[in-house]
Design a protein around this motif. Structure first.
Motif, PDB file in Angstrom:
ATOM      1  N   TYR A   1       0.788  -1.486  -0.330  1.00  0.00           N
ATOM      2  CA  TYR A   1       0.129   0.008  -0.082  1.00  0.00           C
ATOM      3  C   TYR A   1       0.943   0.904   0.249  1.00  0.00           C
ATOM      4  O   TYR A   1       1.824   1.661   1.198  1.00  0.00           O
ATOM      5  CB  TYR A   1      -0.772   0.041   1.617  1.00  0.00           C
ATOM      6  N   ARG A   2       0.736   2.074  -0.992  1.00  0.00           N
ATOM      7  CA  ARG A   2       1.438   3.139  -1.129  1.00  0.00           C
ATOM      8  C   ARG A   2       3.064   3.000  -1.379  1.00  0.00           C
ATOM      9  O   ARG A   2       4.051   3.490  -0.205  1.00  0.00           O
ATOM     10  CB  ARG A   2       1.354   3.968  -0.742  1.00  0.00           C
TER      11      ARG A   2
ATOM     12  N   VAL B   1      -4.280   1.656   8.522  1.00  0.00           N
ATOM     13  CA  VAL B   1      -4.787   0.729   8.232  1.00  0.00           C
ATOM     14  C   VAL B   1      -4.123   0.576   9.726  1.00  0.00           C
ATOM     15  O   VAL B   1      -3.165   0.263  10.702  1.00  0.00           O
ATOM     16  CB  VAL B   1      -3.838  -0.465   7.838  1.00  0.00           C
ATOM     17  N   VAL B   2      -5.435  -0.472  10.645  1.00  0.00           N
ATOM     18  CA  VAL B   2      -5.064  -0.319  12.508  1.00  0.00           C
ATOM     19  C   VAL B   2      -5.980  -2.331  12.125  1.00  0.00           C
ATOM     20  O   VAL B   2      -6.611  -3.175  11.737  1.00  0.00           O
ATOM     21  CB  VAL B   2      -6.688   0.077  13.439  1.00  0.00           C
TER      22      VAL B   2
ATOM     23  N   LEU C   1     -17.470   6.167  11.800  1.00  0.00           N
ATOM     24  CA  LEU C   1     -16.173   6.010  11.566  1.00  0.00           C
ATOM     25  C   LEU C   1     -16.116   5.315   9.880  1.00  0.00           C
ATOM     26  O   LEU C   1     -17.415   4.412   9.947  1.00  0.00           O
ATOM     27  CB  LEU C   1     -15.727   4.593  12.258  1.00  0.00           C
ATOM     28  N   VAL C   2     -15.849   6.261   9.536  1.00  0.00           N
ATOM     29  CA  VAL C   2     -15.285   5.705   8.007  1.00  0.00           C
ATOM     30  C   VAL C   2     -14.350   4.672   7.742  1.00  0.00           C
ATOM     31  O   VAL C   2     -13.431   5.055   8.170  1.00  0.00           O
ATOM     32  CB  VAL C   2     -15.205   7.216   6.457  1.00  0.00           C
ATOM     33  N   ALA C   3     -14.180   3.108   7.292  1.00  0.00           N
ATOM     34  CA  ALA C   3     -13.503   2.397   7.335  1.00  0.00           C
ATOM     35  C   ALA C   3     -13.510   1.277   6.090  1.00  0.00           C
ATOM     36  O   ALA C   3     -14.679   0.886   5.854  1.00  0.00           O
ATOM     37  CB  ALA C   3     -13.015   1.943   8.730  1.00  0.00           C
ATOM     38  N   TYR C   4     -12.535   0.656   5.423  1.00  0.00           N
ATOM     39  CA  TYR C   4     -13.149   0.001   4.676  1.00  0.00           C
ATOM     40  C   TYR C   4     -12.159  -2.105   5.244  1.00  0.00           C
ATOM     41  O   TYR C   4     -10.759  -1.300   5.226  1.00  0.00           O
ATOM     42  CB  TYR C   4     -12.371   0.357   3.159  1.00  0.00           C
ATOM     43  N   PRO C   5     -12.715  -2.982   4.862  1.00  0.00           N
ATOM     44  CA  PRO C   5     -11.863  -4.497   5.359  1.00  0.00           C
ATOM     45  C   PRO C   5     -10.271  -4.184   4.555  1.00  0.00           C
ATOM     46  O   PRO C   5     -10.830  -3.836   2.967  1.00  0.00           O
ATOM     47  CB  PRO C   5     -12.617  -5.219   5.173  1.00  0.00           C
ATOM     48  N   SER C   6      -8.863  -4.056   4.871  1.00  0.00           N
ATOM     49  CA  SER C   6      -8.150  -5.034   4.399  1.00  0.00           C
ATOM     50  C   SER C   6      -7.643  -6.323   4.553  1.00  0.00           C
ATOM     51  O   SER C   6      -6.501  -5.687   5.703  1.00  0.00           O
ATOM     52  CB  SER C   6      -7.157  -3.601   4.568  1.00  0.00           C
ATOM     53  N   GLY C   7      -7.861  -7.518   4.662  1.00  0.00           N
ATOM     54  CA  GLY C   7      -7.748  -8.607   4.816  1.00  0.00           C
ATOM     55  C   GLY C   7      -8.213  -8.902   5.731  1.00  0.00           C
ATOM     56  O   GLY C   7      -9.324  -8.900   6.637  1.00  0.00           O
ATOM     57  N   GLN C   8      -7.314  -8.883   6.940  1.00  0.00           N
ATOM     58  CA  GLN C   8      -8.028  -9.263   9.019  1.00  0.00           C
ATOM     59  C   GLN C   8      -7.751  -8.102   9.420  1.00  0.00           C
ATOM     60  O   GLN C   8      -8.272  -7.409  10.630  1.00  0.00           O
ATOM     61  CB  GLN C   8      -6.905 -10.559   9.124  1.00  0.00           C
ATOM     62  N   GLU C   9      -6.965  -7.409   8.579  1.00  0.00           N
ATOM     63  CA  GLU C   9      -7.452  -4.875   9.337  1.00  0.00           C
ATOM     64  C   GLU C   9      -8.022  -4.691   8.590  1.00  0.00           C
ATOM     65  O   GLU C   9      -8.896  -5.135   8.093  1.00  0.00           O
ATOM     66  CB  GLU C   9      -5.898  -5.344   8.724  1.00  0.00           C
TER      67      GLU C   9
END
Length: 335
Positions: free
Chosen positions: A163-164, A241-242, A257-265
């Motif tokens: 990521y970036r 990423v948290v 809260l605005v968030a998007y799934p990223s694998g297990q995080e």
């Protein structure tokens, strides 16, 4: 190779910070790259190569040698039953290359429209937008490897994309990207994972790549300021990423809260975090936070890189205090 002495970099960074380079070189072909690095090292001077200056914070005058990547050209290298293999030289405008590829009938880059900067800078940042990352269409690149003092070809695995991020950030000043090759699929599929794109195209039967291109341009223009009008570098912070544990805690405390799934995080929307801390439209001297998008920091005219970094630290501190989340900066900083 042309070299200017004590040259202004104001027109070569999209924040418009008025700093200068001790020596400014213009790279127009591969041999210029070799000559530039050899000269800087023989003079025992620091050196750096800039693309479009759209991912930089220049907070001081730059000693030593600075170069502007201006090698141009783009073409179809080959075509297979499944892909078009398209190459662009590092000095090409990224957005112009995206538009050219669609005009030529090579789809796949439309979600990445209107990202400022050059083709050569794109893999360094592993640019991404509206549900697509560069690594998804990346085939290979040619670069000058300072360590080996020769031109090399790097594939996707060599570049170590995340990521970036890429190997070019892990090993700064080792490689100078010369050209990038993309594998663009003939069996095109629309990438509509981004909410605003999905809403815009409820009927996908007749959807074409150029439709997504135009919609992406409209969305970006509605949210992000034009660097020609107000100095900026687009998104200034990475979306953090948290862990799932921290996400659940934050979601309970902040239901919106605005968030998007990223694998297990989970990937949190940095702009939302900053907005909740009250920074949208905030000014510090001649720099500030863009009134329409809190993820973008701006130069209102005569601001300095030092002021901008001071503002960034204020934002990072407040977000950490409020959400226990650490923000990291996207642009490369010369301080």
């Amino acid at each position: 190779m042309k070299i200017d002495l004590h040259a202004s970099l104001r027109a070569h960074n999209t924040f418009g910070f008025d700093v200068s380079a001790q020596y400014l070189a213009y790279l127009e072909n591969k041999s210029d790259v070799v000559e530039f690095i050899s000269k800087a090292e023989s003079d025992r001077q620091p050196w750096q190569v800039f693309g479009g200056g759209s991912n930089l914070v220049l907070a001081k005058d730059l000693p030593g040698y600075t170069a502007l990547m201006q090698i141009k050209g783009k073409s179809l290298l080959k075509e297979t039953a499944t892909h078009f293999y398209v190459e662009a030289m590092a000095g090409e405008s990224w957005h112009d290359f995206v538009q050219w590829s669609l005009d030529m009938g090579y789809p796949g880059l439309e979600n990445l429209a209107l990202i400022p900067g050059t083709v050569g800078a794109a893999p360094i940042q592993n640019i991404g937008a509206y549900g697509v990352e560069l690594q998804e269409v990346f085939e290979s690149l040619q670069a000058f490897d300072k360590s080996r003092h020769e031109f090399v070809t790097l594939n996707k695995q060599d570049c170590k994309f995340s990521y970036r991020h890429s190997i070019f950030k892990d090993e700064p000043n080792r490689y100078v990207v010369i050209s990038v090759c993309f594998a663009l699929p003939k069996q095109w599929e629309a990438k509509l994972g981004y909410t605003e794109l999905a809403k815009a195209f409820t009927n996908q039967d007749s959807l074409k790549p150029i439709d997504i291109f135009h919609r992406v341009c409209e969305i970006r223009r509605s949210k992000l300021p034009d660097p020609q009008v107000i100095g900026n570098a687009g998104s200034f912070f990475h979306n953090p990423v948290v862990t799932n544990e921290l996400y659940q805690q934050l979601k309970q405390q902040f239901p919106q809260l605005v968030a998007y799934p990223s694998g297990q995080e989970w990937k949190l929307a940095a702009g939302w975090l900053i907005d909740q801390c009250g920074f949208k439209g905030y000014k510090l001297g001649q720099v500030g936070v863009y009134e329409k998008q809190a993820l973008v920091l701006v130069n209102h005219g005569s601001g300095t890189g030092g002021e901008l970094l001071q503002l960034a630290e204020q934002i990072k501190k407040k977000v950490k205090e409020t959400f226990d989340v650490s923000l990291t900066v996207e642009p490369v900083i010369f301080n």
